[in-house]
Write an enzyme that holds these catalytic residues in place. Structure first.
Site, mmCIF file in Angstrom:
data_model
loop_
_atom_site.group_PDB
_atom_site.id
_atom_site.type_symbol
_atom_site.label_atom_id
_atom_site.label_comp_id
_atom_site.label_asym_id
_atom_site.label_seq_id
_atom_site.Cartn_x
_atom_site.Cartn_y
_atom_site.Cartn_z
ATOM 1 N N GLU A 1 15.387 -37.908 17.469
ATOM 2 C CA GLU A 1 14.762 -37.220 18.615
ATOM 3 C C GLU A 1 13.405 -37.275 18.171
ATOM 4 O O GLU A 1 12.642 -37.240 19.080
ATOM 5 C CB GLU A 1 15.427 -35.828 18.526
ATOM 6 C CG GLU A 1 15.003 -35.118 20.091
ATOM 7 C CD GLU A 1 15.980 -33.847 20.286
ATOM 8 O OE1 GLU A 1 17.176 -33.983 20.010
ATOM 9 O OE2 GLU A 1 15.642 -33.070 21.139
ATOM 10 N N GLU B 1 12.019 -40.442 19.332
ATOM 11 C CA GLU B 1 12.117 -40.362 20.651
ATOM 12 C C GLU B 1 10.948 -39.683 21.299
ATOM 13 O O GLU B 1 10.406 -40.101 22.208
ATOM 14 C CB GLU B 1 13.125 -39.552 21.285
ATOM 15 C CG GLU B 1 13.834 -40.050 22.701
ATOM 16 C CD GLU B 1 14.918 -39.186 23.151
ATOM 17 O OE1 GLU B 1 15.493 -38.374 22.288
ATOM 18 O OE2 GLU B 1 15.277 -39.300 24.419
ATOM 19 N N CYS C 1 21.026 -30.587 22.253
ATOM 20 C CA CYS C 1 21.797 -30.276 21.308
ATOM 21 C C CYS C 1 22.966 -29.153 21.708
ATOM 22 O O CYS C 1 23.983 -28.903 21.214
ATOM 23 C CB CYS C 1 21.552 -30.070 19.861
ATOM 24 S SG CYS C 1 20.025 -29.152 19.918
ATOM 25 N N SER D 1 16.378 -35.402 26.037
ATOM 26 C CA SER D 1 16.589 -36.292 25.122
ATOM 27 C C SER D 1 17.891 -36.878 25.176
ATOM 28 O O SER D 1 19.053 -36.328 25.606
ATOM 29 C CB SER D 1 16.589 -35.702 23.614
ATOM 30 O OG SER D 1 17.152 -36.417 22.898
ATOM 31 N N LYS E 1 31.115 -26.459 22.704
ATOM 32 C CA LYS E 1 31.371 -27.461 22.139
ATOM 33 C C LYS E 1 33.119 -28.082 22.454
ATOM 34 O O LYS E 1 33.130 -29.373 22.074
ATOM 35 C CB LYS E 1 31.254 -27.264 20.458
ATOM 36 C CG LYS E 1 29.746 -27.058 20.101
ATOM 37 C CD LYS E 1 29.162 -28.293 19.734
ATOM 38 C CE LYS E 1 27.537 -28.070 19.568
ATOM 39 N NZ LYS E 1 26.827 -29.175 19.809
ATOM 40 N N GLU F 1 32.317 -30.064 25.056
ATOM 41 C CA GLU F 1 31.630 -31.355 24.826
ATOM 42 C C GLU F 1 32.283 -32.397 24.326
ATOM 43 O O GLU F 1 32.202 -33.496 24.519
ATOM 44 C CB GLU F 1 30.355 -30.922 23.896
ATOM 45 C CG GLU F 1 29.336 -31.944 23.685
ATOM 46 C CD GLU F 1 28.436 -31.580 22.285
ATOM 47 O OE1 GLU F 1 28.706 -30.979 21.576
ATOM 48 O OE2 GLU F 1 27.190 -32.110 22.502
ATOM 49 N N GLU G 1 32.021 -39.720 27.889
ATOM 50 C CA GLU G 1 31.101 -40.786 27.292
ATOM 51 C C GLU G 1 31.018 -40.540 25.679
ATOM 52 O O GLU G 1 30.893 -41.307 24.987
ATOM 53 C CB GLU G 1 29.925 -40.430 27.624
ATOM 54 C CG GLU G 1 29.005 -39.218 28.011
ATOM 55 C CD GLU G 1 29.687 -38.341 29.033
ATOM 56 O OE1 GLU G 1 30.452 -38.519 29.733
ATOM 57 O OE2 GLU G 1 29.085 -37.329 28.964
ATOM 58 N N CYS H 1 22.213 -20.673 18.421
ATOM 59 C CA CYS H 1 23.432 -21.000 17.980
ATOM 60 C C CYS H 1 24.068 -19.815 17.122
ATOM 61 O O CYS H 1 25.178 -19.345 17.191
ATOM 62 C CB CYS H 1 23.862 -22.145 17.124
ATOM 63 S SG CYS H 1 22.976 -23.547 17.893
#
Lengths: 594, 122, 592
Positions: free
Chosen positions: C284, C287, C304, C324, C363, C366, C371, C522
């Site tokens: 990142e 990036e 994230c 991102s 999560k 996720e 994908e 988190c």
């Protein structure tokens, strides 16, 4: 040249009873007789004696015709107007004296009333702003605009007017608080939700004299410093919505709403907001949330709407009947207002008299009128020669007034001592054939349905109470139920968030207080003394009347009746479902219901 | 609507139209409208009386009809009953006489002697 | 202007209380009387719904709600008269009447507020029968959360959190009166509406009405399967919170014990998600540098937080090209384990089961994203695999609570375990990675690396204090050797919404924005232990920054294992291989 005017009552009840068709007959007959240019037909708001509708009053005589139908409406034209002969079959007969009344002046239902709020209802065409003006309409607004807001509020304070929606909060103080609150813009709201079952005072005013409310709201806007008003009407009143909308249009046309009203540099306008079927939206904070487009649920007070109402701005919210008093108070002054009524509750109150009483409808009387006057002198007593048992007041938030208190003057404070409230004016008369437990259960069922569900005591507690009442009326009551009901009722009253929950237990508490013996009969003897509660009835065959026609046995849906032709029949109690079909069908009165 | 004057004008105008509904304190004029009366022209009598009262701007006197009064050969008959005064019955009240009665009796307070039906004459 | 002090009497004693204080606060802070509450949640849910906190106030006709009524001059309050106690007890009984009586098997029984309340108030019998005869169906539609409306007491905390704090509005009260339930639009279920799976509702629910979708049975099954190589990765926020589940003081750094406990459970390898957090920073950070240098879409927004990603896809699909393309550390870890590590160790990737322990409920959603099967695509050609044989990068996600539950089930004495280390490779991490657990952590970690890469100079002060702390939106101007980098950090989706509206209008002045779905980051995630300490987030944050400060290496690009993985496997940050394995794409979930 007009020589007669036929005033046809077009209040909601009369319309449902066929007023439009009656009016069409009158118009037709006038045409047939060629006198349509001499006789005017005018539709007015509710005339109050709803049981006697459709009503037609002929002026200038003032002859009062009741229960007019399409069959006999023609007589009014052909006999009275053309031949000058009064149609006696349509006159009202006073039940006790059995005399025929010619005009409303001969009917005690009317003569004993003091019509202030209802002064225009039934006498003017509600769609005519000119007729409202002819009755001094909008003169109060003119006068108010020449006073200072503080002076206006002082008049209200001096008048002692208290909120007619049921809470009885001093109106002048409310206006004062809203005027003094900081925040802008401010709003004026009229509570036309009128959710109490059996109450239709506000509806009649909105349908029959809408301009009086428009004028009052404009005066309120001037007094507190608001430029926008909202009339919140329940969706179940389409006629009131229609007429009020029309009246707003007329008021705008004549410049009583809009900008620079009466050249006083004052702007004010009103919009209608329609409810959506929730009794709880009659609670002021829930109503305001509803106008904002949110779920109608009450919020905690303080803050009060005067400080933080619509969109958190200072908002004045009053009931329709409260507003209806305002223009006359401005015109005639505080002393005039106080000249009738009681010291702490001055003025008049409109009651919706209903139930087991001769004359049902709307009556307006001075505060402090006794229950006896209302039920007997004005209401005409109990039909069928039955005895008065109690009057249920205040809708689902109120309790009962028993025969022992018939001479109790009714105002905001007196009835509280015996555990009920005057409320918005609903007065249901009950006779000896009413079961008080059933009545309380009915009202509780209403509140259970209408509870918003936010707070535990109302949401859970009222439902628990209702299920207990159901059990009791089904003959499944237990020892200790009365104590449990009372305990639960007291906590619900003590800890509910809003007035709905706080007053929901009143019908039960009041009936337990005065009719504990009926509760005990239901619980311990499994009997309903008034023979109302279906599951507690026993149907038996009276042996000396039964001729053995077998009609009941054939009718019985569960084949509980046995018997041969021409022999006395027998009902098997273990199979009987208490449907009452046998009772209905027996032509010999041989089925006993107890 | 910009002034109280305008408001007053509308009030007065409309009151006239609502006139029939107002309480009439001062008196009552009754026209017999039975079959005989109508045949004799009582309808015209009625309209004449209403018109005259309007012209004279009198709003506190009621005009009503009744059935046959019984004085059939004197039709049209009219009874004038003013407050605190004995009621007077007039006969042969055609259009012109009706207007006289309004002007002289109702407005002026004087009984129109020559039109009165005397008791002795019945 | 000084606050006026008022004279207030509580239970007969005099106190001086600042004007504007509620009776509840006055009682708790001044009179040391803990008036019980149920629906009250300061600043979020203050509706007076439950009627438990009622007190007697002299002169008031009814009992008053202490949580919302403010004190006034000369007010006299009584908090424990028999009238008050009877009212509280009766209202609790009314709630218990319709509550399922399965406390023995309810997973929230140890921390259930309702059970605790009943116990505290001395409720010994429930005089009232059930009024709701039909049981309402469970909502099992979500991959992260399970709702049991039968256990709901309609306190409205979940509705208020979802609306006011997260601005998602996925749930609301449906129906009226005793037919009210908390539900989703047309009762479609959480899995079919805008719910972003953040689990904030779960954290505030006082009963067992909202729980996570449990994957404990799946993990036990994998652990018991001798043919599988079961590895576990743990997020940074877990290690500073898991101790709470075993009675350790709030803010304990239990990293070593956590690793030991997980190893004891039977995991073949205990790895550290922090490794892949460093990896995320590499990808990142580069990036960001790339976009700045080549005029790419700015601001760059972190990716994230899966709750935040679903939020963006649902409410702000137009800003998706700002987000991102980097996967989250959890997902990068799964991919790297099943490709780089599998190759290195010579293990068939199909035998590897990757379990992650996360502070997060989103999560769980996720890992199921279609994908997220990158490792499979990597191996498909090489091993000639058929499409139906596809396997996920991450197989199971356990919340911190679930991991603690497994440790308890295994009878492991957590607090007395000696510290152990993570396994290598994929167990080495820096301080920059550990601070991922706190809001502002990703930003700070990225800045440490970006600064040195851009300026080729060494960064003297590694602490970017401006982006630390629990406020909703933090901004800073970072001087990268003359160039000013404008950054913003938001935690909680309500705050994210504010920044995104700016971005959508094209008015955002920032180059780089970090968004964390949960308030506090988190460490305040939906999978964390449920605490009634109002300072718990503060404590966990302190522990995280302490761990960072104590690390020998505190910059992601200095992590030797990171250097290795690029040297041996990925090449360069943002290389084509890195793109295939470590980057992802998003979809538009908005209503059309």
């Amino acid at each position: 040249m007009i020589r007669n005017q036929l005033l046809v009552c077009a209040g909601g009840a009369c319309i449902t009873s066929g007023e439009k068709s009656v009016k069409d007959v009158l118009v037709d007959e006038l045409k047939k007789n060629g006198i349509e240019d001499e006789v005017q037909v005018i539709e007015t708001g509710c005339m109050g004696a709803c049981d006697l509708g459709p009503i037609v009053v002929v002026y200038p005589e003032g002859t009062f015709y009741q229960k007019v139908t399409v069959k006999n409406a023609g007589l009014i034209v052909n006999e009275h107007l053309v031949k000058g002969r009064t149609v006696s079959e349509l006159l009202y007969t006073e039940p006790t004296s059995e005399k025929q009344a010619r005009t409303s002046g001969d009917i005690p239902f009317y003569t004993r009333q003091v019509k202030r709020v209802l002064r225009n209802c039934g006498s003017i065409d509600p769609l005519s702003i000119e007729e409202y003006i002819a009755r001094d309409g909008y003169f109060a607004l003119g006068k108010a605009l020449e006073m200072t807001p503080d002076d206006i509020i002082q008049v209200l304070v001096d008048s002692g007017l208290r909120g007619r929606g049921g809470a009885g909060f001093p109106t002048g103080l409310k206006w004062k608080a809203t005027r003094e609150a900081t925040g802008s813009p401010k709003y004026v709201v009229c509570n036309g939700d009128e959710g109490d079952p059996g109450a239709f005072m506000d509806r009649s005013v909105l349908e029959g004299d809408p301009h009086s409310i428009i004028e009052a709201m404009a005066i309120a806007g001037y007094a507190i410093g608001a430029e926008q008003g909202y009339m919140y009407v329940r969706a179940e009143y389409p006629l009131a919505i229609e007429r009020f909308e029309y009246a707003i249009g007329k008021a705008r046309e004549y410049g009583f709403l809009g900008r620079n009203i009466l050249n006083a540099g004052f702007n004010f306008d009103i919009e209608i907001r329609i409810g959506a079927g929730a009794f709880v939206c009659g609670e002021e904070t829930a109503l305001l949330r509803s106008i904002e487009g949110k779920r109608g649920m009450p919020s905690i007070k303080p803050p009060f709407p005067a400080q933080s109402g619509l969109w958190n701005k200072p908002t004045l919210i009053n009931n329709v009947e409260t507003y209806a008093n305002i223009p006359q108070i401005i015109t005639n002054g505080a002393e005039w207002f106080r000249s009738v009524g009681s010291a702490k509750s001055p003025g008049t109150k409109v009651f919706a008299l209903a139930g087991m009483v001769q004359n049902t409808g709307l009556v307006e009387v001075p505060m402090g009128t006794t229950l006896r006057e209302l039920v007997f002198d004005i209401g005409g007593g109990i039909p069928g020669g039955k005895k008065f048992k109690a009057a249920q007041t205040g809708g689902p938030s109120g309790g009962v007034i028993t025969a022992d208190y018939l001479d109790m003057p009714i105002d905001f404070d007196t009835v509280k001592e015996i555990g009920t409230i005057m409320g918005s004016g609903g007065l249901i008369v009950l006779d000896e054939s009413s079961c008080m437990v059933d009545v309380a259960k009915f009202y509780l069922g209403f509140t259970v349905d209408e509870s918003c569900g936010k707070c535990t005591p109302c949401r859970e507690g009222t439902r628990q109470m209702y299920q207990m009442m159901e059990r009791i009326c089904d003959g499944k009551g237990h020892d200790g139920d009365i104590e449990k009901l009372t305990k639960l009722a007291n906590v619900i009253r003590d800890t509910s968030l809003c007035g709905l929950g706080q007053s929901a237990p009143n019908p039960v508490l009041s009936t337990i207080r005065f009719y504990e013996d009926e509760y005990r009969a239901h619980i311990y003897e499994k009997k309903c003394p008034s023979h109302v509660c279906k599951h507690l009835l026993t149907y038996t065959v009276t042996s000396d009347k039964c001729v053995g026609c077998t009609a009941c046995a054939r009718q019985c849906p569960v084949h509980a009746i046995t018997g041969e032709v021409k022999k006395i029949h027998l009902i098997d109690q273990s199979k009987c479902t208490k449907c009452g079909s046998c009772y209905e069908i027996c032509r010999f009165g041989a089925i006993r219901k107890e | 609507m910009k002034s109280l004057e305008e408001l007053k004008r509308i009030k007065e105008q409309t009151l006239k139209e609502m006139d029939l509904r107002q309480a009439k304190e001062r008196g009552k004029v009754i026209i017999a409208m039975g079959t005989c009366g109508i045949a004799a022209g009582a309808k015209d009598t009625l309209m004449a009386i209403i018109e005259e009262l309007e012209k004279a701007d009198i709003h506190d006197v009621k005009v009503v009809q009744s059935g046959c009064m019984g004085l059939c050969d004197k039709e049209p008959t009219v009874e004038v009953s003013m407050k605190d005064q004995p009621a007077v019955i007039y006969g042969d009240v055609n259009d012109a006489n009706a207007r006289r009665i309004v002007r002289e009796h109702v407005q002026g307070g004087n009984v129109v002697a020559d039109l009165v039906i005397k008791r002795e004459n019945i | 202007m000084e606050t006026r002090m008022l004279n207030v009497k509580i239970n007969g004693r005099d106190y001086q209380v600042p004007d504007g204080t509620t009776i509840l606060k006055a009682a708790r802070e001044y009179a040391k009387i803990d008036v019980p509450t149920l629906c009250y949640l300061e600043g979020i849910s203050e509706e007076g719904a439950c009627a438990i906190c009622v007190v007697e106030v002299k002169g008031a006709r009814n009992l008053q709600r202490a949580c919302v009524v403010k004190v006034s001059e000369s007010m006299e309050v009584w908090t424990n008269t028999s009238r008050v106690r009877e009212a509280r007890k009766l209202n609790v009984e009314l709630l218990l009447a319709n509550h399922p009586k399965d406390c023995f098997t309810c997973e929230k029984s140890q921390i259930c507020d309702l059970r605790e309340l009943a116990s505290e108030l001395g409720v010994r019998e429930v005089e009232f029968p059930r009024t709701r005869t039909e049981l309402l169906p469970l909502d099992n539609t979500s991959l992260s959360l399970v709702r049991d409306p039968n256990k709901c007491v309609l306190c409205r905390r979940c509705v208020n959190v979802c609306a006011k704090v997260q601005s998602v509005y996925a749930i609301d009260i449906m129906g009226r009166g005793s037919n009210s339930t908390v539900s989703t639009f047309l009762d479609e279920g959480l899995g079919n509406v805008e719910c972003v799976n953040c689990g904030q509702c779960l954290l505030v629910c006082p009963t067992g009405a909202i729980t996570e979708r449990s994957e404990i049975p799946d993990v036990w099954k994998a652990l018991g399967n001798p043919d599988k190589v079961v590895v576990v990765e743990t997020a940074p926020a877990v290690r500073v919170a898991i101790g709470e589940e075993f009675g350790m003081p709030d803010g304990t750094q239990a990293t070593g014990k956590m690793a030991a406990a997980l190893r004891s459970l039977g995991f073949d390898k205990v790895f550290d998600t922090d490794f892949s957090a460093d990896l995320t920073i590499m990808e990142e950070g580069f990036e960001l540098i790339g976009r700045i240098k080549n005029g790419g879409v700015l601001p760059l927004i972190t990716s994230c937080s899966p709750g935040w990603v679903k939020f963006a896809e649902t409410f702000f699909p137009k800003v998706l090209d700002h987000v991102s393309t980097c996967k989250s550390p959890q997902q990068m870890f799964g991919t790297v384990t099943k490709t780089y590590w599998a190759e290195k160790m010579g293990i068939d990737p199909r035998k590897i089961v990757v379990v992650s322990v996360m502070p997060c409920t989103a999560k769980k959603f996720e890992k199921e994203r279609p994908e997220m099967k990158t490792a499979f695509h990597y191996w498909q050609e090489k091993l000639g695999l058929k499409d139906e044989e596809a396997f996920k990068d991450v197989d199971c996600v356990l919340t911190t609570r679930e991991a603690a539950q497994m440790i308890r089930e295994a009878g492991i004495d957590f607090t007395n375990l000696p510290d152990e280390d993570f396994d290598k490779p994929l167990g080495e991490s820096t301080g920059a990675a550990v601070i991922f657990g706190a809001t502002g952590g990703v930003m700070e970690a990225a800045l440490r690396t970006a600064y040195e890469v851009l300026t080729k100079k060494s960064l003297a002060k590694l602490d970017f204090g401006d982006v630390r702390g629990l406020e909703g939106i933090k901004t800073a101007d970072v001087d990268i050797d003359g160039t000013i980098l404008k950054v913003a950090v938001a935690n909680g989706l309500g705050n994210a919404r504010v920044l995104m509206e700016q971005v959508q209008k094209g008015e955002s002045p920032y180059h780089f924005i970090e968004i964390m779905c949960c308030p506090g980051g988190c460490l305040g995630g939906g999978g964390q232990p449920i605490s009634d300490n109002p300072d718990i987030k503060q404590k966990r944050a302190e522990a995280i920054y302490k761990e960072d400060a104590g690390k020998p290496i505190r910059k992601s690009h200095e992590n030797p294992e990171i250097k290795d993985i690029y040297k041996d496997f990925l090449g360069e940050p943002n290389s084509e291989k890195a793109h295939h394995l470590l980057h992802t794409e998003y979809c538009d979930r908005s209503c059309k």
